[in-house]
Design a protein around this motif. Structure first.
Motif, short mmCIF file in Angstrom:
data_model
loop_
_atom_site.label_atom_id
_atom_site.label_comp_id
_atom_site.label_asym_id
_atom_site.label_seq_id
_atom_site.Cartn_x
_atom_site.Cartn_y
_atom_site.Cartn_z
N GLU A 179 0.69 -1.31 -0.03
CA GLU A 179 0.14 -0.07 -0.05
C GLU A 179 0.88 1.15 -0.12
O GLU A 179 1.86 1.21 0.75
CB GLU A 179 -0.89 0.00 1.08
N ILE A 180 0.52 2.33 -0.90
CA ILE A 180 1.27 3.37 -0.98
C ILE A 180 0.52 4.62 -0.68
O ILE A 180 -0.76 4.84 -1.37
CB ILE A 180 2.02 3.55 -2.55
N HIS A 181 0.82 5.53 0.03
CA HIS A 181 -0.10 6.69 0.59
C HIS A 181 0.88 8.06 0.07
O HIS A 181 2.04 7.93 -0.21
CB HIS A 181 -0.04 6.81 1.85
N GLY A 182 0.29 9.11 -0.51
CA GLY A 182 0.62 10.17 -0.87
C GLY A 182 0.95 10.39 -2.30
O GLY A 182 1.67 11.45 -2.67
N ILE A 183 0.58 9.52 -3.16
CA ILE A 183 0.64 9.77 -4.55
C ILE A 183 -0.44 9.56 -5.27
O ILE A 183 -1.37 8.80 -5.01
CB ILE A 183 1.92 8.48 -5.11
N VAL A 207 -0.79 -3.48 -5.59
CA VAL A 207 -0.71 -2.43 -4.98
C VAL A 207 -1.90 -1.11 -4.82
O VAL A 207 -2.54 -1.53 -5.84
CB VAL A 207 0.36 -1.75 -6.00
N PHE A 208 -2.09 -0.97 -3.79
CA PHE A 208 -3.35 0.01 -3.35
C PHE A 208 -2.80 1.30 -3.04
O PHE A 208 -1.72 1.78 -2.55
CB PHE A 208 -3.83 -0.59 -2.09
N PHE A 209 -3.79 2.18 -3.60
CA PHE A 209 -3.60 3.73 -3.53
C PHE A 209 -5.13 4.05 -3.01
O PHE A 209 -5.84 3.94 -3.48
CB PHE A 209 -3.38 4.17 -4.77
N ARG A 210 -5.06 4.83 -1.95
CA ARG A 210 -6.35 5.28 -1.29
C ARG A 210 -6.17 6.84 -1.66
O ARG A 210 -5.52 7.43 -2.13
CB ARG A 210 -6.42 5.05 0.21
N ASP A 211 -7.60 7.26 -1.46
CA ASP A 211 -8.02 8.83 -1.86
C ASP A 211 -7.44 9.38 -3.13
O ASP A 211 -6.90 10.27 -3.10
CB ASP A 211 -7.52 9.47 -0.57
N GLU A 271 -13.65 4.47 0.12
CA GLU A 271 -14.20 5.20 -1.01
C GLU A 271 -12.95 5.80 -1.59
O GLU A 271 -12.08 6.51 -1.02
CB GLU A 271 -15.19 6.23 -0.46
N ASP A 272 -12.86 5.73 -3.00
CA ASP A 272 -11.99 6.25 -3.86
C ASP A 272 -10.42 5.66 -3.80
O ASP A 272 -9.64 6.17 -4.02
CB ASP A 272 -11.78 7.75 -3.65
N THR A 273 -10.48 4.39 -3.39
CA THR A 273 -9.31 3.62 -3.36
C THR A 273 -9.11 2.83 -4.82
O THR A 273 -10.13 2.30 -5.30
CB THR A 273 -9.32 2.42 -2.55
N VAL A 274 -7.77 2.78 -5.24
CA VAL A 274 -7.51 1.97 -6.67
C VAL A 274 -6.49 1.14 -6.13
O VAL A 274 -5.43 1.03 -5.55
CB VAL A 274 -6.81 3.19 -7.60
N ALA A 275 -6.91 -0.34 -6.95
CA ALA A 275 -5.95 -1.42 -6.87
C ALA A 275 -5.33 -1.61 -8.21
O ALA A 275 -6.05 -1.51 -8.98
CB ALA A 275 -6.76 -2.60 -6.28
N VAL A 276 -4.18 -1.70 -8.31
CA VAL A 276 -3.43 -2.13 -9.34
C VAL A 276 -2.73 -3.56 -9.21
O VAL A 276 -1.89 -3.69 -8.18
CB VAL A 276 -2.38 -1.23 -9.71
#
Length: 366
Positions: free
Chosen positions: A78-82, A105-109, A304-309
């Motif tokens: 999980e990666i935050h801030g990008i 790989v997960f990206f929130r917000d 809400e508004d999470t992306v999984a790649v």
């Protein structure tokens, strides 16, 4: 407004308002279109994987992130801030390599909209246009994910089935199936609606050496019968003829060089060269191995508004349909395609390769 969209069928200009899928899902509900048009057969292509240009240290991602952490020892980061809407080409390359190594790989917000997601997806490979699923108006490369509590037939269908029947890697019935997949969920129920991923690398590594040797070199038939059945059940026009494809049971990943198990109950139907009983026995064993492999699985709780790649070449996944009494779940999926699956007998398993690299690094320190 006029919006120019590039699709698998060329560049077209269409007049329509830019769609806000999140607002549509909340206000209108079911908004997808199911056009009654014929798509041509998919053509073979040479896949140029951007992950080959990835930095082993993933510096363009990790140095810019606020926080990076792994979710299990073998699977998931999980990666935050990008923001995915603002990735540089090097960050895209590093993301492709990271997904190949960590599976998902997960990206929130995330603020990325569906049009930006289509453009991002194209960077990783030609986008798959599905034979039957619904999509937003003017965006055939997009699969809309939409389930809620209002249609009584939906929970009736899913509650009659177990989630372990739904394990799959995306569109493996195609000759050149999915590489990466991008999924953004922008409406989530307050409880439930998780997704589970499993590592194909670790699924292979946890088999005994004799079983590994037996499986290597075998091939399996994959088909899209489940999609055909669903289309017929719901009266949906099949826009491209489904094909059967033959793929190796153990696959070599082109970026990592690691071996991974490449069968799953969603689309894998039989083992080439085995009789029906032998094939059924072997596939049932492998399917149970995947669904019961809790030590190489990851269960992800969406916000809400999470992306999984994720990389379909080294993972399996299944959605958990347990939320129909809780609320609505909506998102959209973009599916770049990649190379035809292959197996190289000299390739290594993930465990073997990492152990050898660790031993080499230890020797170099002495």
């Amino acid at each position: 407004m006029a919006l120019k969209t590039t699709t698998s069928f060329g560049t077209i200009s269409e007049q329509f308002q830019k769609l806000d899928l999140k607002a549509l899902a909340k206000q209108k509900g079911l908004y997808q279109v199911f056009p009654t048009v014929h798509y041509p057969p998919l053509e073979a292509f040479k896949h140029n994987d951007p992950g080959k240009l990835g930095d082993p240290k993933k510096a363009s991602l990790f140095d810019k992130a606020e926080k990076v952490f792994d979710l299990t020892p073998t699977l998931g980061t999980e990666i935050h801030g990008i923001q995915l809407s603002q990735l540089t080409n090097q960050q895209k390359n590093d993301l492709a390599l990271l997904a190949a190594e960590r599976g998902v790989v997960f990206f929130r917000d995330q603020d990325i909209d569906v049009y930006e997601a289509v453009e991002l997806g194209k960077y990783f490979g030609p986008l798959h246009v599905h034979n039957t699923t619904g999509h937003p108006e003017g965006l055939p490369e997009v699969i809309s994910i939409f389930y809620d509590e209002t249609n009584p037939e939906t929970p009736k269908y899913f509650e009659s089935r177990s989630a372990d029947e739904a394990w799959h890697s995306d569109i493996t019935y195609e000759s050149q199936p999915a590489g990466l997949t991008l999924l953004k969920l922008d409406v989530v129920p307050p409880i439930g609606g998780d997704t589970i991923w499993a590592s194909a690398y670790e699924a292979y590594d946890r088999l005994s050496a004799p079983m590994q040797k037996f499986l290597e070199g075998l091939e399996a038939v994959h088909d899209g019968q489940v999609h055909q059945d669903r289309a017929k059940r719901n009266g949906i026009f099949i826009r491209r003829d489904f094909v059967d494809s033959i793929h190796p049971v153990v696959r070599t990943h082109p970026l990592t060089g690691w071996k991974g198990l490449f069968v799953q109950p969603g689309f894998t139907k039989r083992i080439v060269g085995l009789n029906h009983k032998e094939s059924r026995l072997l596939l049932d064993f492998l399917f149970k191995h995947i669904s019961g492999g809790h030590d190489f699985q990851l269960r992800f709780k969406w916000t809400e508004d999470t992306v999984a790649v994720w990389d379909n070449r080294c993972t399996f996944h299944c959605a958990i349909f347990d939320y129909f009494s809780s609320g609505r779940r909506h998102g959209f999926r973009i599916t770049p395609t990649a190379e035809k699956p292959y197996f190289v007998s000299s390739s290594k398993s993930r465990r073997q390769d990492l152990a050898e690299k660790a031993a080499l690094a230890s020797e170099e320190k002495k």
